[in-house]
Write a protein that holds these residues in place. Sequence first.
Motif, short mmCIF file in Angstrom:
data_model
loop_
_atom_site.label_atom_id
_atom_site.label_comp_id
_atom_site.label_asym_id
_atom_site.label_seq_id
_atom_site.Cartn_x
_atom_site.Cartn_y
_atom_site.Cartn_z
N SER A 106 0.85 -1.19 0.00
CA SER A 106 0.00 0.00 0.00
C SER A 106 0.88 1.24 0.00
O SER A 106 1.89 1.31 0.71
CB SER A 106 -0.93 0.00 1.22
N ALA A 107 0.50 2.22 -0.83
CA ALA A 107 1.28 3.45 -1.00
C ALA A 107 0.48 4.64 -0.49
O ALA A 107 -0.73 4.72 -0.72
CB ALA A 107 1.64 3.64 -2.47
N SER A 108 1.17 5.57 0.15
CA SER A 108 0.47 6.63 0.86
C SER A 108 1.08 8.01 0.64
O SER A 108 2.25 8.15 0.29
CB SER A 108 0.47 6.31 2.36
N SER A 109 0.27 9.01 0.90
CA SER A 109 0.76 10.39 0.93
C SER A 109 1.67 10.65 2.11
O SER A 109 2.24 11.74 2.22
CB SER A 109 -0.42 11.37 0.96
N ASP A 110 1.84 9.68 3.00
CA ASP A 110 2.80 9.82 4.10
C ASP A 110 4.24 9.52 3.66
O ASP A 110 5.13 9.40 4.49
CB ASP A 110 2.41 8.96 5.30
N LYS A 111 4.47 9.38 2.33
CA LYS A 111 5.78 9.20 1.71
C LYS A 111 6.30 7.77 1.80
O LYS A 111 7.45 7.51 1.48
CB LYS A 111 6.84 10.15 2.30
N THR A 112 5.46 6.83 2.21
CA THR A 112 5.92 5.46 2.40
C THR A 112 5.10 4.47 1.58
O THR A 112 3.97 4.74 1.17
CB THR A 112 5.84 5.02 3.87
N VAL A 113 5.71 3.29 1.37
CA VAL A 113 5.01 2.11 0.89
C VAL A 113 5.16 1.03 1.95
O VAL A 113 6.28 0.79 2.42
CB VAL A 113 5.57 1.60 -0.45
N HIS A 114 4.07 0.42 2.34
CA HIS A 114 4.10 -0.67 3.32
C HIS A 114 3.79 -1.98 2.60
O HIS A 114 2.87 -2.05 1.78
CB HIS A 114 3.06 -0.47 4.41
N ILE A 115 4.55 -3.02 2.95
CA ILE A 115 4.22 -4.38 2.52
C ILE A 115 3.84 -5.17 3.77
O ILE A 115 4.57 -5.15 4.76
CB ILE A 115 5.39 -5.05 1.78
N TRP A 116 2.72 -5.87 3.70
CA TRP A 116 2.19 -6.54 4.88
C TRP A 116 1.45 -7.82 4.50
O TRP A 116 1.06 -8.02 3.36
CB TRP A 116 1.30 -5.61 5.69
N ASP A 117 1.33 -8.70 5.48
CA ASP A 117 0.68 -9.98 5.28
C ASP A 117 -0.80 -9.78 5.00
O ASP A 117 -1.50 -9.09 5.76
CB ASP A 117 0.89 -10.86 6.52
#
Length: 196
Positions: free
Chosen positions: A102-113
């Motif tokens: 998931s990509a966000s305006s918080d400047k990060t991409v998270h990968i999660w189960d």
Amino acid sequence: HSTRVNAVAWSPVTTDSIASAGNDKTVRVWKPGLGEIFSWKHQDWVNVVAWSPDGTRIASAADDKTVQVWDCVKRSLVLIYTQHRHWVNAVSWSPDGTRIASASSDKTVHIWDATTGHQVVIYDRHTQGVNDLIWSPTGTSVASASNDKTVQLWSAHTGASGYIYKQHPAEVLSLARSPHGRRIASTTENSVYVWY
């Protein structure tokens, strides 16, 4: 939908199931000619929907900073991912369906189960909000597009940066990968770039 529709996606395994999402804060799963099967609601505008590769689940990402994952067979909520600090602009399943990015305006991409919501990787090397992302065909790497005018390629397992494409003159809005996986197309406001 009662207002603007932001995203629509066909099921990858059937020809008659569609998920759509919009500024009415809802995701609606429906069949053309038959109508709505079921729906759910976020607390803010819903930006994107994505089916799992096997067509049994849908992930939806919204301005309420969450991603919701729903079971389309049981029509029930699987989990809500709440670890982003700003709008979630893009969401994508890994090719094997076990992870979600998931990509966000918080400047990060998270990968999660995709089943437990457990974080695997947080990629935080963009300097502005992230608008889109795509997996490699093997699920080993991710490319992410940002308002910082870059597309960054990095490891989906460790978050280690591999390559940064810096040729865009403006914010990078969306990404697509060629079927063989060797080329990426990236868009700005009025241009498309194709590169290896």
